[in-house]
Design a protein around this motif. Structure first.
Motif, mmCIF file in Angstrom:
data_model
loop_
_atom_site.group_PDB
_atom_site.id
_atom_site.type_symbol
_atom_site.label_atom_id
_atom_site.label_comp_id
_atom_site.label_asym_id
_atom_site.label_seq_id
_atom_site.Cartn_x
_atom_site.Cartn_y
_atom_site.Cartn_z
ATOM 1 N N LYS A 89 61.205 3.378 -43.479
ATOM 2 C CA LYS A 89 61.753 2.541 -42.412
ATOM 3 C C LYS A 89 60.826 2.520 -41.203
ATOM 4 C CE LYS A 89 66.086 2.596 -41.445
ATOM 5 N NZ LYS A 89 67.453 3.032 -41.095
ATOM 6 N N SER A 90 60.218 3.677 -40.891
ATOM 7 C CA SER A 90 59.296 3.707 -39.759
ATOM 8 C C SER A 90 58.094 2.806 -40.005
ATOM 9 C CB SER A 90 58.836 5.152 -39.520
ATOM 10 O OG SER A 90 57.885 5.203 -38.482
ATOM 11 N N ASP A 91 57.488 2.886 -41.192
ATOM 12 C CA ASP A 91 56.343 2.022 -41.506
ATOM 13 C C ASP A 91 56.742 0.551 -41.501
ATOM 14 O OD1 ASP A 91 54.873 4.331 -41.770
ATOM 15 O OD2 ASP A 91 55.035 4.392 -43.965
ATOM 16 N N LEU A 92 57.914 0.254 -42.060
ATOM 17 C CA LEU A 92 58.364 -1.140 -42.123
ATOM 18 C C LEU A 92 58.605 -1.716 -40.731
ATOM 19 C CD1 LEU A 92 60.799 -0.860 -45.165
ATOM 20 C CD2 LEU A 92 58.640 -2.118 -45.110
ATOM 21 N N LEU A 93 59.191 -0.924 -39.826
ATOM 22 C CA LEU A 93 59.427 -1.421 -38.472
ATOM 23 C C LEU A 93 58.121 -1.700 -37.747
ATOM 24 C CD1 LEU A 93 62.430 0.812 -37.369
ATOM 25 C CD2 LEU A 93 62.435 -1.665 -37.701
ATOM 26 N N PHE A 94 57.126 -0.805 -37.941
ATOM 27 C CA PHE A 94 55.817 -1.090 -37.344
ATOM 28 C C PHE A 94 55.263 -2.416 -37.852
ATOM 29 C CE2 PHE A 94 55.491 3.500 -36.293
ATOM 30 C CZ PHE A 94 55.080 3.365 -34.965
#
Length: 809
Positions: A769-774
């Protein structure tokens, strides 16, 4: 009772002394001052002597105190002397009657025609009656004398045997004159007894060398020498050839050669002594004492053969590369003389003890022999320890450091040193029996644990080699049964574990029920069968010995449980198809049940009888119930978790706002590791009674869902494709099932969209989720798409009126 016996003894001696005085005073007038012969009333004295003998026997049968046994021995010897005095007093009277009967002559035969007077016939009958009565009295006195002598010998044997168990008996320091008295003062006739028995041995040797027996004796002696020298060497070489040429390569060859070395030495020594025994005791005229002495030497050869054989197997100085323990060659060469030296010392002093027993020597001579035994064995133990340290120190100084000692080897060397010091100290302060006990216990422990080590290595290596796919046997078994190699490894591990378990039980049985020179392999097997049959368990009492056995049982049981747990975790279960959580749950469940079983077994060995504690349990049941309520509840909950397995080790769970991985399910609580590597302890009952979210139960994948709000004037289709493109390009998002975008809601603030993708594990959701939000924010800004901002309204009150306005930019 003991005082009564002493009183009877005094009365008897007083009667024996006063009887001739009374007889002398009664006949003083007729003898005119001449000394009258001593006359003893045998009809009165013999029943008294028999009662005294019976009293002594009664006392001896139930007495264990050495000082009282010594007093009873003196009383038996005194009674023997009194009986001999009575025989000597009756014998002249019997000879006088015999002479009178010779004067009268025999009664005339009827056909001779000679008639004698009635007075002569009556006189002959009276004399014959008196002679018959005296003959019976002499026989009775001789029987009392013989019984007293035999009883004295039995008392000496009892005292000698009691010395082996009376460890707290102080027999005098080895530096005191009391200990060395048998060498300079032969008060008990031990020298004559030993010379007599040695003459009997020489007579037995002479019998075996008589014509007709000489050839057989020579053949048996030659056979014994050949078996002990050439037979042992060639048999060992043959077994070494078998191990090298017929056994597969690997550790099995080393363990087989070590066992073969010990076995050939044992067989050669035992056969040699059996041949020597047959050479000298096969004659029919050999006495029972000599036969028993020979049988004792044959039984002793088993122990001495084990000592010498195990020492040669451990050191293996002829084949250093095949040595089982990790011992440097210099240390092995330094220790080479000690196994045969120890075996020779044990044989010599055990033979001396057997000689003392056969010759019925005194207790002081036995104590002297025991002291010399303990002195030399203790000195040997200290020499082994000191010489090992000196050789290792010399190797370090020479620049060739020896092998690294393990903790177990260090403990063994420390134990040998401490026991050697204890033996010397006890000899100095006078506890000779205790020193002898320590000496033979040290040797017995060495024999037991040495045999256990070699047999354990042989069983383990044999099972691994038998079922290994690198050997012909393993390949043959695999082809015959058509099973997987993994299953063969499991069978090998199980059989090796069963063999080790049997050896552990056998070693424990030998340590608890046997000791040196008092237990043979057959006796140990018989005791093991009786133990498994329940003998000795029907009436248990709490005594210090039982408490010590219970403590030892608890320590051995915990060690076995931990060994079994390590075996399950590292050897057996990894070779099965079980997952990690199932393996951990099964190991924990079996460990908990094993600890409960070991604890109950220790209480039983200690002699705790639960029926005697019923009133205590009844009185404390309420308090125990309230005090242990939570513990019992958590314990039962832990068993439910291990059997039903709603959660297992490795699962990602969430409970009461806590989310983490389960690392261990203990008896009372469960350990949950959080993302920051900290651990939360959760009682087992909470995992049963509360709502628990198990993210990995039934589904190994994780779901990454992101919800975004966009303005009303965006192009929904463009945003949908952008979000799907970002999810598809991320390497953590799985292709199956495909990512999807959901139009969740349309509100006054904007369009709410939710994009969802699957990852390989729930533990990857946060990172994904962190990578996707970036990536999503970067793409939205690049495409000129903005997110919806929340509407904020400010409410103010002016002059009693409510005014609403938007905030300034």
């Amino acid at each position: 009772m003991f005082r009564l016996v002493l009183f009877l003894r005094v009365c008897l001696l007083a009667l024996l002394v006063l009887s001739p005085v009374v007889a002398q005073s009664a006949g003083a007038d007729n003898s005119q001052g001449e000394e009258a012969p001593v006359k003893i009333n045998a009809a009165v004295e013999l029943p008294k002597m028999q009662k005294v003998l019976d009293k002594i026997k009664q006392q001896v049968s139930g007495e264990t105190n050495d000082s009282k046994l010594s007093a009873l021995d003196d009383l038996a010897k005194e009674l023997s002397g009194d009986a001999d005095t009575l025989i000597q007093s009756i014998t002249p009277q019997r000879e006088q009657l015999h002479a009178q009967l010779a004067v009268l002559g025999p009664a005339p035969k009827p056909e001779s025609g000679v008639k004698e007077t009635a007075e002569v016939t009556q006189k002959r009958k009276s004399l014959e009656s008196q002679k018959s009565k005296m003959d019976d009295q002499i026989k009775q006195a001789e029987a009392i004398k013989s019984g007293a002598i035999n009883l004295s010998s039995q008392i000496v044997n009892l005292r000698r045997d009691a010395l082996k168990t009376q460890l707290a008996l102080n027999a005098g320091s080895i530096f005191g004159p009391r200990f060395w008295a048998p060498v300079f003062n032969d008060q008990n006739g031990d020298g004559d007894k030993l010379r007599s028995f040695c003459d009997e041995l020489l007579g037995t040797a002479a019998l075996s060398w008589e014509p007709g027996w000489r050839a057989g004796t020579a053949l048996w002696i030659v056979a014994a020498l050949l078996v002990a020298s050439l037979g042992r060497r060639y048999l060992e070489q043959f077994l070494a050839w078998v191990g090298i040429n017929l056994l597969p390569e690997g550790r099995l060859r080393r363990s087989f050669l070590a066992a073969a070395t010990a076995l050939t030495t044992l067989v050669a020594i035992v056969l040699a002594f059996n041949f020597l025994d047959l050479a000298f005791t096969r004659h029919d005229e050999v006495g029972d004492g000599v036969r028993n002495f020979g049988d004792n030497l044959v039984r002793l050869s088993v122990s001495c053969g084990l000592i010498a054989g195990l020492g040669r197997a451990f050191l293996s100085t002829r084949r250093p590369s095949w040595r089982l323990p990790n011992i440097s060659h210099d240390v092995a060469l330094a220790l080479k003389p000690f196994p045969p030296l120890t075996a020779a010392l044990v044989f010599i002093f055990q033979m001396v003890e057997a000689l003392n027993s056969s010759a019925n020597t005194s207790v002081s001579t036995t104590v002297f022999a025991n002291g010399l035994t303990a002195l030399l064995i203790g000195a040997t133990a200290l020499s082994i320890s000191f010489r090992t340290k000196r050789v290792r120190r010399q190797m370090i100084l020479a620049g060739t450091p020896p092998e690294a000692k393990s903790t177990l080897v260090g403990l063994i060397q420390m134990a040998i040193t401490l026991v050697g010091v204890a033996i010397m100290v006890t000899l100095v302060i006078g506890y000779v029996t205790f020193a002898r006990f320590l000496s033979y216990e040290l040797i017995w422990m060495g024999v037991v644990f040495g045999s256990f080590y070699i047999l354990t290595q042989l069983v383990t290596d044999g099972c691994e080699s038998l079922f290994s796919m690198n050997t012909a046997s393993g390949k043959s078994i695999q082809r015959s049964l058509n099973i997987d190699e993994r299953h063969l490894q499991q069978v090998a591990a199980v059989l090796a574990a069963l063999g080790k378990t049997f050896l552990v039980l056998a070693a424990a049985m030998a340590v608890l029920n046997g000791t040196f020179s008092s237990a043979t392999p057959i006796e140990l097997v018989q005791k093991a069968i009786e133990f498994w049959g329940g003998k000795g368990l029907e009436s248990l009492n709490i005594v210090p010995a039982h408490v010590l056995n219970a403590l030892l049982c608890l320590i051995v049981g915990i060690y076995i449980l931990r060994s079994v747990r390590r075996w399950l975790e590292h050897d057996f279960l990894p070779k099965t198809t079980m997952d990690v959580g199932m393996r951990v749950s099964l190991t924990t469940l079996l460990s908990n049940l094993g600890y409960v079983t070991v604890f109950l077994l220790a209480l039983s060995v200690m002699g705790l009888q639960w029926n005697k504690l019923a009133w205590i349990v009844s009185a404390l049941s309420v308090g125990i119930g309230f005090g242990l309520q939570e513990i019992v509840k958590n314990f039962i909950s832990g068993l439910i978790l291990l059997t039903e397995r709603p959660v297992k080790v490795g699962d990602l769970v969430s409970i009461s706002g806590i989310e983490g991985d389960i690392r261990r399910i203990n008896v009372r609580a469960t350990e949950i590791q959080l993302g920051d590597k900290s651990t939360v302890i959760v009682p087992n009952s909470q995992l049963i009674s509360q709502n628990v979210r198990n993210a990995t139960m039934g589904n190994a994948q994780g779901v990454a869902t992101i919800t975004l709000t966009f303005p009303l004037d965006i192009d929904p289709q463009q945003v949908r494709e952008l979000l799907l493109d970002v999810f598809n390009q991320n390497e953590r998002i799985l292709e199956n099932p495909e990512p999807s975008v959901t139009f969740k809601d349309l509100t006054s603030t904007g369009i709410v969209m939710s994009v969802t993708g699957n990852v390989a594990s729930p533990r990857q959701v946060a990172g994904a989720k962190s990578d996707l939000l970036f990536d999503i924010l970067t793409r939205l800004r690049k495409e000129g798409v903005v997110l919806s901002t929340p509407q904020t309204m400010i409410v103010e009150q002016r002059n009693g009126n409510v005014v609403m306005k938007e905030p300034e930019a």
